[in-house]
Scaffold this motif. Structure first.
Motif, PDB file in Angstrom:
ATOM      1  N   UNK A  98       7.442   5.997  -2.824  1.00  0.00           N
ATOM      2  CA  UNK A  98       6.836   5.494  -1.494  1.00  0.00           C
ATOM      3  C   UNK A  98       7.281   6.050  -0.255  1.00  0.00           C
ATOM      4  N   UNK A  99       6.475   6.143   0.477  1.00  0.00           N
ATOM      5  CA  UNK A  99       7.076   6.785   1.996  1.00  0.00           C
ATOM      6  C   UNK A  99       7.761   5.625   2.591  1.00  0.00           C
ATOM      7  N   UNK A 100       8.878   5.727   3.173  1.00  0.00           N
ATOM      8  CA  UNK A 100       9.690   5.061   3.894  1.00  0.00           C
ATOM      9  C   UNK A 100       9.278   4.696   5.225  1.00  0.00           C
TER      10      UNK A 100
ATOM     11  N   UNK B 166       0.839  -1.164  -0.030  1.00  0.00           N
ATOM     12  CA  UNK B 166       0.107  -0.046   0.003  1.00  0.00           C
ATOM     13  C   UNK B 166       0.705   1.275  -0.016  1.00  0.00           C
ATOM     14  N   UNK B 167       0.818   2.026   1.219  1.00  0.00           N
ATOM     15  CA  UNK B 167       1.543   3.385   1.118  1.00  0.00           C
ATOM     16  C   UNK B 167       2.621   3.146   1.961  1.00  0.00           C
ATOM     17  N   UNK B 168       2.928   1.937   2.481  1.00  0.00           N
ATOM     18  CA  UNK B 168       4.036   1.709   3.447  1.00  0.00           C
ATOM     19  C   UNK B 168       5.197   1.233   2.582  1.00  0.00           C
ATOM     20  N   UNK B 169       6.251   1.886   2.746  1.00  0.00           N
ATOM     21  CA  UNK B 169       7.533   1.406   1.976  1.00  0.00           C
ATOM     22  C   UNK B 169       8.585   0.873   2.902  1.00  0.00           C
ATOM     23  N   UNK B 170       9.108  -0.363   2.568  1.00  0.00           N
ATOM     24  CA  UNK B 170       9.990  -1.145   3.441  1.00  0.00           C
ATOM     25  C   UNK B 170      11.354  -0.867   2.550  1.00  0.00           C
TER      26      UNK B 170
END
Length: 356
Positions: free
Chosen positions: A272-274, A176-180
């Protein structure tokens, strides 16, 4: 220490010669002229090309970043294919230096205005003051795997660095909007982890080189290439990649380039936001699990290779990585023998950090 071979003596003259030779190649092979505009980490870049096959290759590597033509691109790159155009690099140019046994030679001018990447069959220069780059390849059929999979990497990342986007040695996926962000030295499992997540339907932004940018909301990770470089054992583990792979012509590389955009277009994302830093760690057990990692452990896994391979390493580069490690939680990802269990662990971790 920088040797004399790494200092560009007359940058303005030699860069002008490269631009002039590109113009000559465009005149000699007008039917081979192509243009691609891409949006990379929020910045517009124009690729002016002479070479039909070269343009096709780049359209695959940058496929997820291609945009409609913009009137005033921020960076312009001019590259010609010497074999296809019939126009060779001028031998009287100071653009080239002796490789002296190196596969790649990076050079810079004393004032840091010019940056150069040279190989045995290619050359590219960046003029940072004018935001222009120029160069050639001997042939689109004679490129190294990283040139095909990560074209103009040093030129683009050197220029992006001045725009506040730092390249780092890492992989990146999105749930989704969660970057790893997957960090660590070569061989720790970054590619295995990112490809496993891609196969499971997660978003993919890269397996080895990522753009990092700090903003008011934290840290953004930017995809630079819609590719991955995969060793033979990885292709055996992930047979779904084989039909999208291009074996290398250079046996020492022992890697194939995998073009992902066409087959996985919906999963290849640009940014994406990390939210978590992940340290893959191969262990002798079946299942994959995750556990907290300390901030020093995260910084040690991330910083050395990320800073070392920057075109121009600076203290500010290291400080940006330190700030990210201080702000974002880190976890060990203990990779077990069951590859299918990797996406489940990543999905659970993403859920945990997104709700924390």
């Amino acid at each position: 220490m920088i040797s004399n071979d790494q200092i560009i003596a007359d940058g303005a003259t030699t860069f002008s010669q490269l631009q002039d030779t590109f113009a000559a190649a465009a005149l000699a092979h007008p039917t081979g002229r192509r243009q691609l505009d891409i949006n990379c980490a929020g910045h517009s870049i124009r690729l002016n090309l002479v070479g039909i096959k070269l343009a096709r290759q780049l359209a695959q590597s940058f496929g997820h970043l291609i945009t409609p033509i913009v009137p005033d691109p921020e960076l312009t790159i001019q590259i010609w294919d010497a074999a296809e155009s019939g126009v060779q690099l001028r031998s009287d140019s100071d653009a080239q230096a002796k490789l002296n046994g190196f596969d790649i030679l990076f050079r810079t001018s004393k004032d840091n205005r010019y940056f150069c990447e040279q190989r045995d069959a290619s050359l590219s220069w960046l003029d940072s003051s004018s935001s222009q780059a120029a160069g050639y390849i001997a042939s689109a059929d004679a490129q190294y795997p990283d040139q095909l999979g990560r074209p103009f990497q040093k030129m683009i990342t050197a220029w992006l660095h001045e725009q506040g986007v730092q390249s780092i040695h890492a992989g990146l996926v999105g749930v989704g909007e969660t970057g790893l962000l997957f960090v660590g030295n070569a061989g720790v499992g970054k590619t295995t982890s990112t490809i496993s997540c891609l196969q499971a339907g997660m978003n993919y932004l890269g397996d080895d080189i990522i753009g990092l940018q700090a903003d008011t909301h934290g840290f953004q990770g930017h995809s630079l290439f819609a590719t991955c470089l995969v060793a033979e054992d990885h292709l055996k583990r992930f047979p779904f990649l084989q039909e999208h792979s291009l074996p290398t012509s250079y046996s020492p590389e022992e890697k194939s380039v995998v073009f992902l955009n066409q087959a996985f277009h919906q999963q290849i994302k640009s940014s994406v936001s990390i939210k978590a830093i992940v340290l893959p760690n191969i262990v002798n057990r079946v299942e994959t699990t995750y556990r907290p990692a300390s901030k020093p452990e995260a910084l040690f896994a991330l910083a050395p290779t990320s800073v070392m391979f920057l075109p121009r390493p600076t203290q500010a580069s290291f400080n940006r990585l330190t700030e990210m490690v201080q702000q974002i939680p880190a976890y060990w990802l203990d990779l077990g023998q069951k590859i299918d269990s990797i996406p489940d662990s990543i999905s659970n971790l993403a859920s945990e950090v997104s709700h924390s």
